[in-house]
Design a protein around this motif. Structure first.
Motif, PDB file in Angstrom:
ATOM      1  N   VAL B 321      13.087 -13.606 -45.242  1.00 57.75           N
ATOM      2  CA  VAL B 321      12.361 -13.550 -43.970  1.00 57.75           C
ATOM      3  C   VAL B 321      13.170 -14.117 -42.803  1.00 57.75           C
ATOM      4  CG1 VAL B 321      10.059 -13.572 -45.033  1.00 57.75           C
ATOM      5  CG2 VAL B 321      11.158 -15.746 -44.396  1.00 57.75           C
ATOM      6  N   ALA B 322      14.232 -14.848 -43.116  1.00 57.62           N
ATOM      7  CA  ALA B 322      15.090 -15.378 -42.048  1.00 57.62           C
ATOM      8  C   ALA B 322      16.461 -15.658 -42.633  1.00 57.62           C
ATOM      9  CB  ALA B 322      14.497 -16.657 -41.451  1.00 57.62           C
ATOM     10  N   LYS B 340       5.275  -0.727 -46.761  1.00 57.14           N
ATOM     11  CA  LYS B 340       5.637  -2.032 -47.289  1.00 57.14           C
ATOM     12  C   LYS B 340       6.309  -2.940 -46.254  1.00 57.14           C
ATOM     13  CE  LYS B 340       7.015  -0.544 -51.910  1.00 57.14           C
ATOM     14  NZ  LYS B 340       8.003  -0.829 -52.918  1.00 57.14           N
ATOM     15  N   THR B 341       5.969  -2.789 -44.982  1.00 58.29           N
ATOM     16  CA  THR B 341       6.553  -3.660 -43.965  1.00 58.29           C
ATOM     17  C   THR B 341       6.010  -5.076 -44.157  1.00 58.29           C
ATOM     18  OG1 THR B 341       6.568  -1.786 -42.493  1.00 58.29           O
ATOM     19  CG2 THR B 341       6.898  -3.927 -41.489  1.00 58.29           C
ATOM     20  N   SER B 342       6.835  -6.058 -43.911  1.00 60.28           N
ATOM     21  CA  SER B 342       6.346  -7.427 -43.957  1.00 60.28           C
ATOM     22  C   SER B 342       6.758  -8.149 -42.682  1.00 60.28           C
ATOM     23  CB  SER B 342       6.866  -8.134 -45.208  1.00 60.28           C
ATOM     24  OG  SER B 342       8.244  -7.904 -45.381  1.00 60.28           O
ATOM     25  N   VAL B 343       6.151  -9.279 -42.446  1.00 59.16           N
ATOM     26  CA  VAL B 343       6.387 -10.019 -41.211  1.00 59.16           C
ATOM     27  C   VAL B 343       7.584 -10.937 -41.391  1.00 59.16           C
ATOM     28  CG1 VAL B 343       5.394 -11.664 -39.579  1.00 59.16           C
ATOM     29  CG2 VAL B 343       3.943  -9.928 -40.661  1.00 59.16           C
ATOM     30  N   GLY B 344       8.581 -10.799 -40.511  1.00 55.84           N
ATOM     31  CA  GLY B 344       9.769 -11.641 -40.614  1.00 55.84           C
ATOM     32  C   GLY B 344       9.491 -13.044 -40.120  1.00 55.84           C
ATOM     33  N   GLY B 345      10.428 -13.926 -40.414  1.00 54.82           N
ATOM     34  CA  GLY B 345      10.340 -15.292 -39.915  1.00 54.82           C
ATOM     35  C   GLY B 345       9.646 -16.215 -40.881  1.00 54.82           C
TER      36      GLY B 345
END
Lengths: 451, 451
Positions: B321-322, B340-345
Motif C-alpha cells: 500500500v506504500a 479488485k481495486t484497493s485503497v493505497g496508503g
C-alpha cells in the motif's frame, strides 16, 4: 519430523486405557475407512493422502516428551503409558491405491490389527485422507474441465500453511501440472512454478521498469503480470521488455475470456505467437469450463482447489466392522441405532467393468476369505473373457505385518498416483465427468458370497 | 520445529532476486493484510492466528537444507541465496489484537520493512491468518448461538492433521471450552476432553460390558455414548454401570432435540439430575440455535467448526500500500486496473463507539502520522467525553524492529485472545449476533485527515 502420535483425539487413548484394563485391547479388529455420501452433486471422489498417511506412521511414536505430557495431564494411567512407549503398528492395511476414484461406501482403507494398535490411528488416518481426498476430488474436476491445458496450484495462501503443502500434493495426484508451494516441491518432488505479484510492479517507478527488471533477472521466458494498470498498455510494455520470445503474460482480474481474446490478438499481431496466456483470479471448475473457448493456455487455481471447491472435507469415517470373539473367530459388528447405520463385516472391493471397459458398478464383496479372493483376483494377462463384464480388484497391500510397502510412499508414489488417477477417471462412464450436479457415476452394490 | 521459510510461494523468491539485482529490494514498504468482503451473510469476522504467525517467524530461516534445495533446483541465483542465508525480519508489524472482530477492509496486519524482508512473509502470514480466522469466525457464531452452554471442538478428523491443531486453538479463541485434540492441548495449553466411540461399545461382548469397563477405568464422571443400539436401553445400562453420579451421556445420531428431552426425563426419573447430556452429530451454528430449548448441556462440534462452516478461508490478501520513493518519502500505491481495486496508503484503524458503548463504524484513518496518532490514541482513563462517540484504536504493536512482543505468543496469548474476543463481540450492535444472513454489522468508513 516431529512425532505425529498426539495428532489424535483424546478418546482414543482413554478407550485404550479401558480396553487394556479389561483385556479387550488385544482383540483382533478390522476398521474400515469410507464415506457415506459424496458431496452434493459430485459424481465421484478421488483417494489422496494414502502416501502421506503411510509416511506419517514412521513418526507415530510416543517419546519422552509426549509421555511426560500425557502423564502430567493425567490423560491416561501408567499401564497405558507403558503400552504407548513401545507402540508400533504391527498389523495389516490394505486400501484403494492412491489416485483411484471412489464412491459412497467404498472401503478406501482397511486396517487390521489388535484394537489397541488400530484404534490409535483413527484420527491421523481420517485427517490425512479427508483433507487430501477433498482437494484431489475438487482438483480432478478442474483438470477434467481444463482438458489438455495445464492447471497450476497457487492456493497456499488460502489454506493452513501445512495443509497447503498437502493440498499441492493432492492437486498433482489429480492432474495438476505444478504448484507455487516451495515446500511441496522440496518434500514431494513436485514441479514448482511462479509469476510475479502486483506488489513487484508497484514497487518500481513504473511498469516498464518492473518488467525490464524481471526480464533481466529471470529471462524472457518469464511470465509478466500485465493487469496492474491497463492491460493493453501492459502487454505492449511486456513485449517491449522481453520481445516476442516472452514466455507468458498473466491476467488476474476482469472479464478473463474477453481479455484473453484481446491479448491473444495483440500478441499475435506483434508476432508473439508462442507467448502464452496464464489466467488466475478465483478460478474453479466452472470458470475453467467457461473459458474453454477462450485462447487461454494455462489455468492458475488458488482458493477453490485448496478448499475442495465447496467440499473442504470428505466426511470419511473410521468404523469398526469386525472384531474377534472370545472363541477367536471374527464377528461382523455395526452400530444399530437410529440413523448412520453402516454395514458390518470386512468388505473387499472391486469395480465392475462393462464390455467397453467402462465402470458399471462399485462392488463390495463379503463372504468366506477364499471365495472373496477368487472373485476379486485380477483376471491375469488376458483381462478376462472378451465382451463380458469383469471385476477389477481395488484393494492393494499398503502395510503388511507393520511394514509399509515402499512403492506407496515418497515422490515416486505421487507420480504413480497421478498416472493411476488418469486411468481410473478414464474408465468412468461417459458423462461422469460432467460438472453438473448428479448422482454418483456408478452405483455401489453389495455382493454376498456363500461358502 | 522445522523451518517455515519454504512455506512460501516461489514468486516471492524470484521477485526478491529481481529486486536485489535492480536495487529496489531495499526500498521501505508497507504491506497490509485485509479482506475485501466477509463470506456471504456474515456480519463480522474474528482475527485469529496472530500468535501462531508470530511464533512461526522464529523458524523462518533458510538453513543449509533449504538453501541447497533452492540452489539445486535453480529457483534463485547466488546473490539471492546469500541474502536468504542471513535473513531475519527486522521491520515492524502492527495489527488487530488476536480475538478482535474485523470487517471488510479492516487492516488486520500491517507489515513495514524493506521490500525484501516484507515480501517473503506474504504466504505464511496469509496462510495462518486466513485459516485460523476462518475457523474462529465460524466458531464465534457457534459460541454465540450456544449462549452459556459450552462448545467443545471435536473436528480434528475432518481437517488436515496440522490444520486441526490450529483449528482447535482458533475455536478456543472464539469461545470454545476445550478440544479433543491432544497436540493442541500440549502445544497451546488448551483443555482436552473426550468421550468414547461406537467402536468401544462394539469391541465388547455387549453394551453393559463396555460401560462397566469405561466406568471402572475412567470413573463415574466419564461420558458414556448411549446410542450404539437403543438409546433408552443405553441410558438404563449407563446408569446401571455408573449410578446417578454418572458425568454425562452422549447422543450422536437421530433427532437430537427429541432424544435429549426423553433422555433428560429418564435421567431425572432415576435421580441422575446432575448427569449432563452432550450432543454431537454434524452440529453447526444453526443446529446449535435450534437446540436452545432442548435440555442439552454441552455441544460437541466437529466438521463445521474446522471447515469454517461454509467459509473455509477468509480471502485475506497481502497488498503493498506504500513504498519508498527515490527521494526517501513514502508514496501510497495501489493496483489501478479493472476490478479488485484497493485503497493505497497506510491506514490506521479504530472502532467508533456510540454513546451506549456499542460499535457504530470501522474507521480507517489516513493522513499525517502525528494527526493519525492523535485521532486514534486511546482516550485515557476516562474514555472520552460522556455521551459522545469515541474511537477505540485497533492496532497494537506485534513486532518492533524485528522483536516479537512476548505477550502476543504462547498459551497465555490464547487466553488473552479469548477474553478479548468476548469483549469485542459484546461491543457489537445488538442484532450483530443474529445468524440470519445480513450485511456487515457496522460499515467501514474512510477518514482522511489533512495536515
Amino acid at each position: 519430523m516431529s512425532p505425529t502420535s498426539l495428532l489424535t483425539d483424546r478418546y482414543e487413548l482413554t478407550m485404550l486405557q479401558a480396553a487394556l484394563r479389561d483385556g479387550t485391547a488385544s482383540r483382533r479388529c478390522v476398521f474400515e475407512v469410507f464415506t457415506r455420501r459424496l458431496p452434493p452433486g459430485r459424481r465421484y471422489g478421488v483417494v489422496a493422502g494414502t502416501g502421506r498417511f503411510l509416511e506419517s506412521l514412521a513418526d507415530f511414536r510416543f517419546g519422552t516428551a509426549e509421555l511426560d505430557w500425557l502423564a502430567d495431564e493425567r490423560i491416561v494411567d501408567d499401564p497405558t503409558l507403558a503400552y504407548l512407549a513401545d507402540y508400533r503398528f504391527t498389523g495389516d492395511v490394505v486400501g484403494y491405491a492412491e489416485g483411484e476414484v471412489f464412491f459412497p461406501s467404498s472401503p478406501v482403507l482397511v486396517v487390521s490389527g489388535t484394537f489397541a494398535e488400530a484404534v490409535l490411528l483413527e484420527t491421523l488416518a481420517l485427517s490425512v485422507l479427508n483433507h487430501d481426498s477433498a482437494v484431489a476430488s475438487a482438483a480432478s474436476r478442474m483438470t477434467s474441465a481444463a482438458v489438455d491445458r495445464p492447471c497450476l496450484e497457487m492456493g497456499s495462501r488460502r489454506a493452513h500453511e501445512e495443509a497447503a503443502v498437502a493440498a499441492a500434493r493432492a492437486a498433482v495426484v489429480a492432474g495438476f501440472a505444478g504448484t507455487s508451494n516451495l515446500e511441496a516441491g522440496r518434500r514431494y518432488g513436485l514441479a514448482t512454478i511462479g509469476t510475479a505479484a502486483h506488489a513487484f510492479t508497484l514497487l518500481h517507478d513504473d511498469e516498464a521498469a518492473a518488467f525490464a527488471s524481471q526480464v533481466a533477472s529471470l529471462g524472457a521466458a518469464t511470465t509478466l503480470l500485465v493487469d496492474t494498470y491497463d492491460v493493453r498498455a501492459g502487454v505492449e510494455r511486456a513485449l517491449a521488455a522481453a520481445g516476442t520470445s516472452l514466455g507468458a503474460v498473466r491476467l488476474d482480474s476482469g472479464d478473463l475470456a474477453g481479455l484473453a481474446g484481446e491479448v491473444r490478438h495483440q500478441l499475435d499481431a506483434a508476432g508473439a505467437h508462442d507467448t502464452k496466456i496464464v489466467v488466475t483470479s478465483d478460478l474453479d471448475e466452472h470458470a475453467i469450463a467457461a473459458l474453454a473457448v477462450a485462447p487461454v493456455d494455462v489455468y492458475g487455481v488458488g482458493t477453490s482447489v485448496v478448499t475442495g471447491s465447496g467440499a473442504p472435507t470428505c466426511g470419511m469415517v473410521y468404523k469398526l466392522v469386525a472384531r474377534e470373539e472370545v472363541d477367536g473367530r471374527m464377528r461382523p459388528v455395526a452400530k444399530a441405532s437410529t440413523a448412520k447405520t453402516s454395514v458390518g463385516g470386512r468388505k473387499a472391493a472391486a469395480r465392475r467393468l462393462g464390455a467397453d471397459g467402462r465402470a458399471v458398478a462399485e462392488v463390495l464383496v463379503q463372504g468366506p476369505d477364499e471365495l472373496v479372493r477368487a472373485w476379486t483376483a485380477p483376471a491375469g494377462g488376458d483381462e478376462g473373457v472378451e465382451g463380458a463384464d469383469r471385476l477389477r480388484a481395488l484393494h492393494v497391500p499398503l502395510i503388511s505385518a507393520g511394514v509399509v510397502d515402499p512403492s506407496r510412499i515418497g515422490p515416486d508414489a505421487v507420480v504413480a498416483a497421478a498416472r493411476r488417477h488418469r486411468a481410473s477417471r478414464d474408465e468412468l462412464p461417459r458423462g461422469a465427468r460432467r460438472l453438473s450436479a448428479d448422482e454418483a457415476a456408478v452405483p455401489t452394490v453389495e455382493l454376498r458370497l456363500q461358502g
